[in-house]
Design an enzyme around this catalytic site. Structure first.
Site, PDB file in Angstrom:
ATOM      1  N   HIS A  36     -12.783  21.237  65.641  1.00 53.40           N
ATOM      2  CA  HIS A  36     -11.893  22.298  65.803  1.00 53.40           C
ATOM      3  C   HIS A  36     -12.210  21.864  67.315  1.00 53.40           C
ATOM      4  CE1 HIS A  36     -11.076  25.983  66.208  1.00 53.40           C
ATOM      5  NE2 HIS A  36     -11.761  26.254  67.432  1.00 53.40           N
ATOM      6  N   CYS A  37     -10.922  22.262  67.933  1.00 54.72           N
ATOM      7  CA  CYS A  37     -11.084  21.282  69.650  1.00 54.72           C
ATOM      8  C   CYS A  37     -11.183  22.897  70.442  1.00 54.72           C
ATOM      9  CB  CYS A  37     -10.097  20.797  70.271  1.00 54.72           C
ATOM     10  SG  CYS A  37     -10.103  20.783  72.042  1.00 54.72           S
TER      11      CYS A  37
END
Length: 343
Positions: A182-183
């Site tokens: 998850h960025c």
């Protein structure tokens, strides 16, 4: 039924019989489908004609979609605004203060033309990273077991069976196909359908920063000479300070992204995700590693002439559907599967 209860994290044992909507295996079938990894030669995968394969193929197009706008997405927009401010500040300084006053000389036109090719693709890939859904588990996937003996994973948060390489993201609060990580800078997960755009974003940012750093160095010498030979104005000093700050920020980002890009490119070559790499043993190869060329095509598509394009077309979309994966036949034996006695 008990196999739909959320408490069954790893899934119940396989039950024989039929599942509503899908025909169960029977003796009248002319041919039994091959289980996972029973492909010809050294490469294997789920049979394309099985009900599981047909279901995955039917939903492969439906899973590629725009990410729905939720409350969580709204809360995460602050990181996107920070990224946009950094991009636009460096861009504005480089274009309007550095090379803008030199237009329309041939050198300035050439630099601006090359720079904006990469900058436009940077913006396009950034938009695709943010807006493209990384991939959802197809509805009703996994209820038909067929001849497959592998134990399936069950997500008690989403109440869905999880295909290989699918993980639950606690921030997005859903399961992501081929989840890499998850960025927060794109306010999205990097998964099957937007991993290509994420790698493209890193590449276009890096090349744009290289152009900014190299293109700013001559400006330093010119401004330094002017400050020594004449009395600078307030605007000249202020604009020079902005150029120095943009240069330092660009150089710092270059140093940061160098190893980061090398890490993610190597993951694509080896057919690993960031999550899988955390559990990776030293020098171990992924069972999904089918060669660097095919590994790259699973992310960037089969047409090498469209690998630069920050858009999914029929020729440039990732190979596969994010649910079924080709595996290296000699690496599919793990702790849950015993080698046959004759091997």
């Amino acid at each position: 039924p008990f196999w739909l209860k959320p408490s069954c994290l790893e899934g119940p044992p396989r039950r024989p019989g039929r599942v509503r909507g899908y025909p169960g295996p029977s003796a009248s079938q002319p041919e039994r489908e091959r289980p996972l990894g029973a492909g010809v030669g050294r490469l294997g995968g789920l049979p394309a004609r099985s009900p599981v394969g047909l279901l995955g193929a039917a939903h492969s197009g439906a899973m590629q979609r725009t990410r729905p706008f939720t409350t969580q997405r709204l809360y995460g927009m602050g990181f996107i605004l920070i990224v946009l401010m950094m991009i636009l500040s460096i861009h504005s300084t480089f274009v309007f203060l550095n090379w803008g006053p030199k237009l329309w000389s041939p050198g300035a036109v050439s630099v601006m033309f090359v720079y904006h090719i990469f900058f436009v693709n940077l913006l396009a890939s950034f938009y695709q990273c943010v807006m493209t859904d990384p991939g959802v588990v197809p509805p009703n996937w996994g209820f038909y077991m067929g001849d497959e003996t592998k134990r399936r994973r069950y997500c008690k948060m989403c109440n869905v069976w999880k295909p290989d390489r699918t993980h639950h993201c606690s921030i997005c609060n859903r399961c992501i196909l081929n989840m890499d990580h998850h960025c927060p800078w794109i306010n999205n997960c990097v998964g099957f359908y937007n991993r290509k755009f994420f790698i493209q974003l890193l590449g276009y940012v890096y090349v744009s920063l290289v152009i900014v750093v190299i293109g700013t160095i001559p400006e330093f010498f010119e401004r330094y000479s002017k400050m020594r030979t004449s009395s600078p104005t307030t605007w000249f000093v202020f604009s020079s300070l902005l150029i120095v700050l943009a240069f330092c920020l660009s150089f710092l980002l270059l140093c940061t992204l160098t190893q980061f890009i090398k890490f993610h490119v190597k993951l694509v070559w080896d057919n690993y995700t960031t999550i899988e790499n955390l559990e990776r043993e030293e020098d171990a190869k992924s069972k999904f590693d089918v060669g660097r060329a095919r590994n790259w095509e699973q992310v960037f598509g089969a047409n090498k002439w469209l690998w630069w394009l920050p858009m999914h077309t029929q020729a440039s979309r990732p190979v596969g559907d994010g649910v079924r994966w080709r595996v290296h036949y000699t690496r599919i034996i793990d702790e849950d599967e015993e080698m046959p006695d004759n091997q």
